[in-house]
Design a protein around this motif. Sequence first.
Motif, short mmCIF file in Angstrom:
data_model
loop_
_atom_site.label_atom_id
_atom_site.label_comp_id
_atom_site.label_asym_id
_atom_site.label_seq_id
_atom_site.Cartn_x
_atom_site.Cartn_y
_atom_site.Cartn_z
N SER A 101 -178.12 33.97 11.27
CA SER A 101 -178.00 32.62 10.72
C SER A 101 -176.72 32.45 9.91
N ARG A 102 -176.37 33.48 9.14
CA ARG A 102 -175.16 33.40 8.31
C ARG A 102 -173.90 33.33 9.18
N VAL A 103 -173.85 34.19 10.21
CA VAL A 103 -172.67 34.19 11.09
C VAL A 103 -172.59 32.90 11.89
N PHE A 104 -173.71 32.43 12.39
CA PHE A 104 -173.75 31.19 13.18
C PHE A 104 -173.22 30.02 12.35
N ARG A 159 -171.27 30.14 9.68
CA ARG A 159 -169.85 30.29 9.38
C ARG A 159 -168.98 29.86 10.55
N VAL A 160 -169.43 30.16 11.78
CA VAL A 160 -168.62 29.86 12.97
C VAL A 160 -168.74 28.40 13.38
N TYR A 161 -169.98 27.85 13.35
CA TYR A 161 -170.20 26.51 13.90
C TYR A 161 -170.42 25.43 12.85
N GLY A 162 -170.46 25.81 11.57
CA GLY A 162 -170.57 24.81 10.51
C GLY A 162 -171.95 24.23 10.33
N MET A 163 -172.96 24.84 10.92
CA MET A 163 -174.34 24.39 10.74
C MET A 163 -175.26 25.55 11.04
N THR A 164 -176.51 25.44 10.60
CA THR A 164 -177.48 26.50 10.86
C THR A 164 -177.94 26.44 12.32
N PRO A 165 -178.48 27.52 12.83
CA PRO A 165 -179.02 27.48 14.19
C PRO A 165 -180.08 26.40 14.37
N THR A 166 -180.93 26.21 13.37
CA THR A 166 -181.98 25.18 13.44
C THR A 166 -181.37 23.79 13.51
N ASP A 167 -180.34 23.54 12.68
CA ASP A 167 -179.68 22.23 12.72
C ASP A 167 -179.03 21.99 14.08
N HIS A 168 -178.43 23.03 14.65
CA HIS A 168 -177.81 22.89 15.98
C HIS A 168 -178.87 22.53 17.02
N ARG A 169 -180.01 23.18 16.94
CA ARG A 169 -181.10 22.88 17.88
C ARG A 169 -181.56 21.45 17.71
N HIS A 170 -181.77 20.98 16.48
CA HIS A 170 -182.24 19.61 16.25
C HIS A 170 -181.22 18.60 16.74
N GLN A 171 -179.95 18.94 16.59
CA GLN A 171 -178.89 18.03 17.03
C GLN A 171 -178.95 17.77 18.53
#
Length: 323
Positions: free
Chosen positions: A302-305, A307-319
């Motif tokens: 979660s921390r690396v994701f 840092r790289v994409y500017g959002m948490t994995p969960t936020d990316h999924r919801h998006q």
Amino acid sequence: MLVQEFRTDVVEPVERWDLWQDVATRTHVPNLLRSARSDDFDAVMRVLPLGDVQIAELRLPHLDTVRTPRTIRRFDPEALQINCQLDGDGGMAQEGRQTAFRVGQLVMADTSLPYEARINRTSERSTTVIVSMPRARLPLPPGVVRRLLATPVPVDHGMGGALYRWLADVARRAEEFTEADAPALASVTTDLIASVLGGCADSEDALPPESRRRALHTRVRDFIDQNLGDPSLSPATVAAAHGISVRHLHQLFAAEGEAPAAWIRHRRLERCRRDLADPRLRGRAVHWIAARWGFTDPATFSRVFRRVYGMTPTDHRHQHTDP
């Protein structure tokens, strides 16, 4: 879009054979063509023109191709045609050799010499990728090339497997490429073919150093993509799998402005990002997707994701799943 697609089903069945012969002559070389399905020749050809290199995917029924001295005098680009069979089977005769080939093999012909080729000796339909290039483009001694004509070369493991997956992937994703991609596609394709053929003829040392380096780099990256789900994947295991030192591996990636560990992490993150956006995997937990691609610690992932994409994995999924 770089790819050009030709289909025979755009005309009536009785006109399809004539259309195919015209397309084949324009995209490759003039030959004598025969088919048991000439009454309704249902076929598709997708062509990627890459300067003096061409990659063509053919999906077609039975087809016999005969290159005669007369057709050679009519037009000869002094080229090599490398056929990689993705589905179905075939056969080829040139230089006094006759061979059958199948999925997981490639076979090469020289347009300056008479040959006979058959697609679908026993199968109903097949898919084949044909790479065409000037003989002078392939960095191998002419004697080595001549010895390999009409000789089946395995591409189901090692460097051959890397070439097979490369050609299959290029054919599958042909619509994604632009003119700007052509030089790199032509260079990687040529280097991989040269490495596979050179290795088959025990003449890898005949390859220029830069061709060997690029071919090895492509093979390493393919190995990484095939093993991303293994948590033990690391520069050390990658180097060991290819019989090179970790230092050599770092030098190989440094020439491309990369680091092997960073590349592994990048590819894992890209696979995770893709899966998180896939509605078919909506029921899978984030930590399951992370583990699927080699991340064993959910907090670190979660921390690396983020840092790289500017959002948490969960936020990316919801998006990607919110209406």
